[in-house]
Scaffold this active site. Structure first.
Site, PDB file in Angstrom:
ATOM      1  N   LYS A  97       0.894  -1.086  -0.019  1.00  0.00           N
ATOM      2  CA  LYS A  97       0.034   0.051   0.007  1.00  0.00           C
ATOM      3  C   LYS A  97       0.942   1.256  -0.110  1.00  0.00           C
ATOM      4  O   LYS A  97       2.012   1.137   0.428  1.00  0.00           O
ATOM      5  CB  LYS A  97      -0.772   0.070   1.312  1.00  0.00           C
ATOM      6  N   GLY A 209     -19.974   6.242   4.196  1.00  0.00           N
ATOM      7  CA  GLY A 209     -19.221   6.324   3.237  1.00  0.00           C
ATOM      8  C   GLY A 209     -20.024   6.467   1.598  1.00  0.00           C
ATOM      9  O   GLY A 209     -20.615   5.711   1.300  1.00  0.00           O
ATOM     10  N   GLY A 211     -18.432   7.275  -1.460  1.00  0.00           N
ATOM     11  CA  GLY A 211     -17.332   7.686  -2.577  1.00  0.00           C
ATOM     12  C   GLY A 211     -17.741   6.659  -3.535  1.00  0.00           C
ATOM     13  O   GLY A 211     -18.713   5.895  -3.808  1.00  0.00           O
ATOM     14  N   ASN A 212     -16.209   6.350  -4.389  1.00  0.00           N
ATOM     15  CA  ASN A 212     -16.524   5.077  -5.421  1.00  0.00           C
ATOM     16  C   ASN A 212     -17.192   3.940  -4.659  1.00  0.00           C
ATOM     17  O   ASN A 212     -18.418   3.291  -5.406  1.00  0.00           O
ATOM     18  CB  ASN A 212     -15.028   4.869  -5.639  1.00  0.00           C
ATOM     19  N   ALA A 213     -16.809   3.293  -3.752  1.00  0.00           N
ATOM     20  CA  ALA A 213     -17.437   1.966  -3.094  1.00  0.00           C
ATOM     21  C   ALA A 213     -18.763   2.308  -2.628  1.00  0.00           C
ATOM     22  O   ALA A 213     -19.732   1.431  -3.197  1.00  0.00           O
ATOM     23  CB  ALA A 213     -16.711   1.416  -2.214  1.00  0.00           C
ATOM     24  N   GLY A 214     -19.063   3.228  -1.860  1.00  0.00           N
ATOM     25  CA  GLY A 214     -20.268   3.389  -1.237  1.00  0.00           C
ATOM     26  C   GLY A 214     -21.354   3.849  -2.184  1.00  0.00           C
ATOM     27  O   GLY A 214     -22.641   3.355  -1.998  1.00  0.00           O
TER      28      GLY A 214
HETATM   29  P1  NAD Z   1     -13.622   7.222  -1.991  1.00  0.00           P
HETATM   30  O1  NAD Z   1     -12.291   8.309  -1.890  1.00  0.00           O
HETATM   31  O2  NAD Z   1     -14.224   7.450  -3.352  1.00  0.00           O
HETATM   32  O3  NAD Z   1     -14.720   7.806  -0.897  1.00  0.00           O
HETATM   33  C1  NAD Z   1     -14.532   7.679   0.471  1.00  0.00           C
HETATM   34  C2  NAD Z   1     -15.965   8.284   1.136  1.00  0.00           C
HETATM   35  O4  NAD Z   1     -15.738   8.090   2.363  1.00  0.00           O
HETATM   36  C3  NAD Z   1     -16.169   9.593   0.594  1.00  0.00           C
HETATM   37  O5  NAD Z   1     -17.728   9.600   0.385  1.00  0.00           O
HETATM   38  C4  NAD Z   1     -15.924  10.272   1.882  1.00  0.00           C
HETATM   39  O6  NAD Z   1     -16.544  11.492   2.075  1.00  0.00           O
HETATM   40  C5  NAD Z   1     -16.479   9.426   3.016  1.00  0.00           C
HETATM   41  N1  NAD Z   1     -15.449   9.545   4.399  1.00  0.00           N
HETATM   42  C6  NAD Z   1     -14.192  10.110   4.489  1.00  0.00           C
HETATM   43  N2  NAD Z   1     -14.027  10.204   5.741  1.00  0.00           N
HETATM   44  C7  NAD Z   1     -15.398   9.829   6.326  1.00  0.00           C
HETATM   45  C8  NAD Z   1     -15.796   9.903   7.710  1.00  0.00           C
HETATM   46  N3  NAD Z   1     -15.167  10.267   8.766  1.00  0.00           N
HETATM   47  N4  NAD Z   1     -17.217   9.427   7.959  1.00  0.00           N
HETATM   48  C9  NAD Z   1     -17.901   9.290   7.061  1.00  0.00           C
HETATM   49  N5  NAD Z   1     -17.687   9.036   5.609  1.00  0.00           N
HETATM   50  C10 NAD Z   1     -16.519   9.492   5.440  1.00  0.00           C
HETATM   51  O7  NAD Z   1     -13.045   6.115  -1.568  1.00  0.00           O
HETATM   52  P2  NAD Z   1     -13.549   4.544  -1.690  1.00  0.00           P
HETATM   53  O8  NAD Z   1     -12.719   3.963  -2.864  1.00  0.00           O
HETATM   54  O9  NAD Z   1     -15.048   4.543  -1.900  1.00  0.00           O
HETATM   55  O10 NAD Z   1     -12.962   3.753  -0.698  1.00  0.00           O
HETATM   56  C11 NAD Z   1     -13.880   3.610   0.685  1.00  0.00           C
HETATM   57  C12 NAD Z   1     -13.041   2.505   1.407  1.00  0.00           C
HETATM   58  O11 NAD Z   1     -13.245   1.321   0.846  1.00  0.00           O
HETATM   59  C13 NAD Z   1     -11.653   2.826   1.973  1.00  0.00           C
HETATM   60  O12 NAD Z   1     -11.579   2.332   2.994  1.00  0.00           O
HETATM   61  C14 NAD Z   1     -10.969   2.056   1.130  1.00  0.00           C
HETATM   62  O13 NAD Z   1      -9.726   1.514   1.439  1.00  0.00           O
HETATM   63  C15 NAD Z   1     -11.755   0.856   0.666  1.00  0.00           C
HETATM   64  N6  NAD Z   1     -11.487   0.055  -0.508  1.00  0.00           N
HETATM   65  C16 NAD Z   1     -11.826   0.514  -1.780  1.00  0.00           C
HETATM   66  C17 NAD Z   1     -11.701  -0.028  -2.936  1.00  0.00           C
HETATM   67  C18 NAD Z   1     -11.784   0.591  -4.273  1.00  0.00           C
HETATM   68  O14 NAD Z   1     -11.543   0.011  -5.283  1.00  0.00           O
HETATM   69  N7  NAD Z   1     -12.455   1.874  -4.450  1.00  0.00           N
HETATM   70  C19 NAD Z   1     -11.247  -1.247  -2.795  1.00  0.00           C
HETATM   71  C20 NAD Z   1     -10.987  -2.120  -1.575  1.00  0.00           C
HETATM   72  C21 NAD Z   1     -11.415  -1.348  -0.543  1.00  0.00           C
END
Ligand code: NAD
Length: 405
Positions: A97, A209, A211-214
């Site tokens: 990472k 959350g 973002g991408n995942a949520g």
């Molecule tokens: P992202 O940057 O697209 O979105 C992150 C989201 O979390 C945003 O909506 C942000 O506003 C929100 N957030 C940040 N701090 C916060 C808080 N304190 N309380 C509530 N919401 C909060 O990131 P992502 O890619 O969606 O990743 C989210 C999680 O999923 C991370 O832990 C990441 O490691 C994990 N993940 C992502 C992927 C991927 O492919 N995108 C793969 C595996 C794991």
């Protein structure tokens, strides 16, 4: 408590169940490489790092995070989970990472590009398709991966698209990658619900959350008939007990920057975690459910899309309270599985149809879930412990096969 201390605690518990020797525990908890650098952009300097946890199975694989809280403890923990995740999914990778301690929201596009290129100038020697392969994570995206690939190829004087995944489609990215993490989590969730005999229409869902995942899992669940009653991002959340119109919430988030701009019923992140709901999806950051709030959680099921959102102490409390946790290293592996497809395509020059890759993703996620679920039932242990046992065993088998153990 530091996140890596939580991991150590968890590994000490799991190692007893596995009868691991002290040397085996030591191998699982040690790191192959920890590299730090300062990235200087104009008058500002940013801390950056890339950490390789284990490479017994194959080259390191794991994302790069841009966040003001990035620190060695966090990146080490994320690299560790990548090793386990890749191992559990049967991928040919170790775990790694990277991160930059920065608030990317305060940078303009040009500054973000300079910072991303500076990262590659500092770390190119420890990256490569056979060494360590980055991808997007929190607040990084395909555009950033494109800049990073370009900088890397300029330095090396050759094309090597397999050195990074999650790239734009025009740079040999994979169409499925943008929604892959959510797709994988959706597949695993559906398998789990089939096992426990529940239908989507029976379940209320809350998502932390967006973002991408949520956002993507919200779209998939909404289309499938789940009632999503609350969602939150870093600015706070919105709630509607009758079900949110997710299409409209996404439109608001995209146009105005936060879900809190939607409707008039607001909740805090704390309230979202502790509210009355059936399924709680954690898709933000680590350490969200700890010993401080685990006894207040009312959800019956928790799906971890974020990495490490539930601590070891919280796990014990949730398990005693009969709350099922579908663990991160299983639930969020879809992203890295599709990254693997992208890497394999880049290396071989083969291009596979989306339908075929979707089927492969489903097969891998279903088979991982089945293994974890079977062990969880057979040994009467929680799903995280089962997933850890399977993942650690494969890493240690590779260490032994190399004669390192
Ligand atoms: P992202 O940057 O697209 O979105 C992150 C989201 O979390 C945003 O909506 C942000 O506003 C929100 N957030 C940040 N701090 C916060 C808080 N304190 N309380 C509530 N919401 C909060 O990131 P992502 O890619 O969606 O990743 C989210 C999680 O999923 C991370 O832990 C990441 O490691 C994990 N993940 C992502 C992927 C991927 O492919 N995108 C793969 C595996 C794991």
């Amino acid at each position: 408590m530091k996140t890596f201390d939580i991991i150590k605690k968890r590994i000490n518990r799991v190692s007893k169940l596995m009868n691991l020797s002290d040397r085996e525990v030591d191998v699982i908890l040690s790191y192959k490489r920890i590299k730090h650098a300062k990235l200087n952009i104009g008058e500002k300097s940013y801390e950056a790092m890339r950490i390789l946890h284990n490479d017994a199975i194959g080259p390191g694989k794991g994302g790069i995070r841009y966040h003001p809280d990035v620190c060695e403890d966090e990146v080490k923990s994320l690299a560790f989970w990548m090793s386990l995740k890749n191992s559990l999914a049967g991928l040919p990778y170790g775990g790694a990472k990277g991160g930059i301690k920065v608030n990317p929201k305060k940078l303009n596009k040009k500054e973000l590009e300079k910072l991303s290129r500076a990262f590659i100038r500092e770390f190119h020697n420890v990256l490569g398709q056979d060494i360590d392969i980055p991808a997007p994570d929190v607040y990084t995206n395909s555009e950033i991966m494109g800049w990073m690939l370009d900088e890397y190829e300029k330095i090396k004087g050759k094309h090597e698209p397999g050195m990074i995944t999650g790239k734009p489609l025009s740079l040999q990215g994979c169409k499925l990658r943008a929604t892959a993490t959510a797709s994988g989590a959706f597949i695993v969730l559906k398998e789990f619900l089939t096992k426990i005999g529940k239908n989507p229409s029976e379940l209320c869902v809350s998502i932390q959350g967006f973002g991408n995942a949520g956002k993507n899992i919200a779209t998939m669940l909404y289309k499938d008939g789940f009632k999503i009653i609350a969602v939150a991002d870093s600015k706070g959340g919105v709630i509607d007990k009758d079900g949110l119109d997710i299409t409209e919430v996404i439109k608001t988030k995209d146009e105005k920057g936060s879900v809190t701009e939607y409707g008039d019923k607001k909740i805090t992140n704390k309230e979202l975690l502790e509210m009355e709901t059936d399924l709680l999806i954690l898709a933000a950051l680590e350490n969200q459910i700890t010993e401080k709030n685990a006894d207040k959680i009312k959800a019956k099921y928790i799906l971890e899309i974020a990495n490490g959102p539930v601590t070891e102490e919280a796990d014990e409390i949730l398990y005693k309270r009969n709350i099922s946790v579908i663990p991160d290293i299983l639930a969020n592996a879809g992203g890295v599985v599709v990254s693997y497809f992208e890497w394999a395509q880049n290396r071989t020059g083969n291009m596979f149809e989306d339908d075929y890759l979707e089927k492969r993703l489903k097969d891998i996620m279903t088979s991982s879930f089945q293994k974890v679920y079977d062990m969880h039932k057979k040994k009467k242990i929680d799903m995280r412990t089962a997933a850890y046992i399977i993942a650690i065993k494969r890493i240690l088998d590779a260490e032994k096969a190399r004669g390192r153990l």
